[in-house]
Design a protein around this motif. Structure first.
Motif, short mmCIF file in Angstrom:
data_model
loop_
_atom_site.label_atom_id
_atom_site.label_comp_id
_atom_site.label_asym_id
_atom_site.label_seq_id
_atom_site.Cartn_x
_atom_site.Cartn_y
_atom_site.Cartn_z
N UNK A 18 37.48 67.82 41.12
CA UNK A 18 37.57 67.37 39.73
C UNK A 18 38.43 68.29 38.86
N UNK A 19 38.87 69.42 39.40
CA UNK A 19 39.79 70.29 38.67
C UNK A 19 41.19 69.71 38.72
N UNK A 20 41.99 69.96 37.69
CA UNK A 20 43.40 69.54 37.74
C UNK A 20 44.23 70.58 38.48
N UNK A 21 43.89 71.85 38.25
CA UNK A 21 44.70 72.94 38.77
C UNK A 21 43.80 74.09 39.22
N UNK A 22 44.13 74.66 40.37
CA UNK A 22 43.45 75.87 40.84
C UNK A 22 44.52 76.95 41.02
N UNK B 134 43.34 73.39 24.31
CA UNK B 134 42.11 72.63 24.57
C UNK B 134 41.80 72.45 26.05
N UNK B 135 42.33 73.35 26.88
CA UNK B 135 42.09 73.26 28.32
C UNK B 135 40.76 73.93 28.67
N UNK B 136 39.96 73.30 29.51
CA UNK B 136 38.70 73.90 29.97
C UNK B 136 39.01 74.87 31.12
N UNK B 137 38.49 76.10 31.00
CA UNK B 137 38.76 77.15 31.99
C UNK B 137 37.53 77.39 32.87
N UNK B 138 37.75 77.46 34.17
CA UNK B 138 36.68 77.68 35.15
C UNK B 138 37.00 78.92 35.99
N UNK B 139 35.94 79.53 36.54
CA UNK B 139 36.11 80.66 37.45
C UNK B 139 35.45 80.33 38.78
N UNK B 140 36.02 80.83 39.89
CA UNK B 140 35.34 80.66 41.16
C UNK B 140 34.14 81.60 41.23
N UNK B 141 33.05 81.11 41.79
CA UNK B 141 31.83 81.90 41.95
C UNK B 141 31.37 81.73 43.39
N UNK B 142 30.98 82.83 44.04
CA UNK B 142 30.47 82.73 45.42
C UNK B 142 29.20 81.90 45.39
N UNK B 143 29.19 80.85 46.17
CA UNK B 143 27.99 79.99 46.20
C UNK B 143 26.83 80.71 46.82
N UNK B 144 25.67 80.74 46.14
CA UNK B 144 24.52 81.39 46.74
C UNK B 144 24.13 80.68 48.04
N UNK C 7 50.39 70.14 31.77
CA UNK C 7 49.58 68.91 31.61
C UNK C 7 48.14 69.08 32.07
N UNK C 8 47.76 70.29 32.50
CA UNK C 8 46.40 70.47 33.02
C UNK C 8 45.36 70.37 31.90
N UNK C 9 44.20 69.82 32.24
CA UNK C 9 43.08 69.77 31.27
C UNK C 9 41.92 70.64 31.74
N UNK C 10 41.82 70.81 33.06
CA UNK C 10 40.72 71.61 33.65
C UNK C 10 41.34 72.52 34.70
N UNK D 211 47.39 73.10 43.62
CA UNK D 211 47.06 74.47 44.03
C UNK D 211 48.26 75.38 43.81
N UNK D 212 48.07 76.38 42.96
CA UNK D 212 49.13 77.34 42.68
C UNK D 212 48.68 78.73 43.11
N UNK D 213 49.36 79.29 44.09
CA UNK D 213 49.07 80.67 44.49
C UNK D 213 49.85 81.59 43.57
N UNK D 214 49.26 82.72 43.19
CA UNK D 214 50.00 83.69 42.37
C UNK D 214 49.94 85.07 43.02
N UNK D 215 51.02 85.83 42.84
CA UNK D 215 51.11 87.13 43.50
C UNK D 215 52.22 87.94 42.85
N UNK D 216 52.23 89.24 43.14
CA UNK D 216 53.36 90.08 42.76
C UNK D 216 54.53 89.75 43.68
#
Length: 204
Positions: free
Chosen positions: A128-132, A75-85, A48-51, A169-174
């Motif tokens: 404002x993200x639905x899922x990280x 139609x989901x919008x995809x974002x990436x984490x970026x180190x804040x300057x 059900x995520x949109x962002x 918040x979903x953590x992912x790992x091996x």
């Protein structure tokens, strides 16, 4: 199971868990990534995520990017984490497309170029993200996580403790990154679930 009291123990465990995932062959990495995506697609939170924010893997991290074509079709919008300057260890979440200009950050990780990321309309506040989807160094059966040690996500997600809109918040790992028990620090932000290539672990 002895608990990890000292910072020393923690560092040693972090090293060992990194070693575990870096010792996987390219083929094992690829198979794990496919299985991870299969698990993620089954989650109601993902369906059900949109962002969504996910990450580009480095140093043997499990690869969530195989999910991107499926997300785009939905139609989901995809974002990436970026180190804040100019900020101490916190993140921006920046729109990611095939033509997003990428640069390497100070850790050698590819991320959207700061000039691109600096434009407000190209990024979202984390709330404002639905899922990280975030990478883990280790996790346990209670879905406690051990992060990179830089505290980037913990700082960027500190608002999760306050009332108001919040992403899942979903953590992912091996699967090989699971340990018996991890100490929980007061600043740790709890996850909704940990998803590995073999199972889904929820807290409690």
């Amino acid at each position: 199971m002895h608990s990890l009291h000292s910072a020393e123990d923690k560092r040693a465990l972090r090293r060992e868990l990194r070693r575990r995932r870096q010792s996987l062959s390219p083929r094992e990495q690829r198979d794990a990534a496919h299985r991870l995506c299969h698990q993620l697609k089954r989650l109601p939170e993902i369906r059900r995520t949109r962002r969504i924010s996910l990450y580009l893997p480095v140093m043997g991290e499990i690869d969530p990017t195989l999910l991107i074509p499926w997300l785009r079709k939905r139609g989901v919008a995809v974002y990436l984490p970026v180190l804040r300057p100019l900020s101490h260890n916190s993140l921006w979440f920046v729109a990611y497309h095939a033509n997003t200009p990428m640069v390497k950050n100070r850790f050698g990780i590819a991320e959207p170029d700061t000039r691109f990321a600096a434009k407000h309309q190209r990024r979202l506040p984390a709330w404002a993200l639905d899922t990280v989807i975030l990478p883990l160094v280790g996790f346990d059966a209670q879905a406690n996580r051990m992060g990179m040690g830089g505290g980037f996500y913990d700082r960027s997600l500190a608002f999760m403790r306050r009332p108001g809109p919040k992403p899942t918040l979903l953590g992912v790992a091996h699967a090989c990154q699971q340990v018996n028990a991890l100490p929980v620090e007061p600043w740790d932000i709890p996850l909704n679930a940990v998803v590995s290539d073999q199972h889904i672990v929820r807290p409690g």
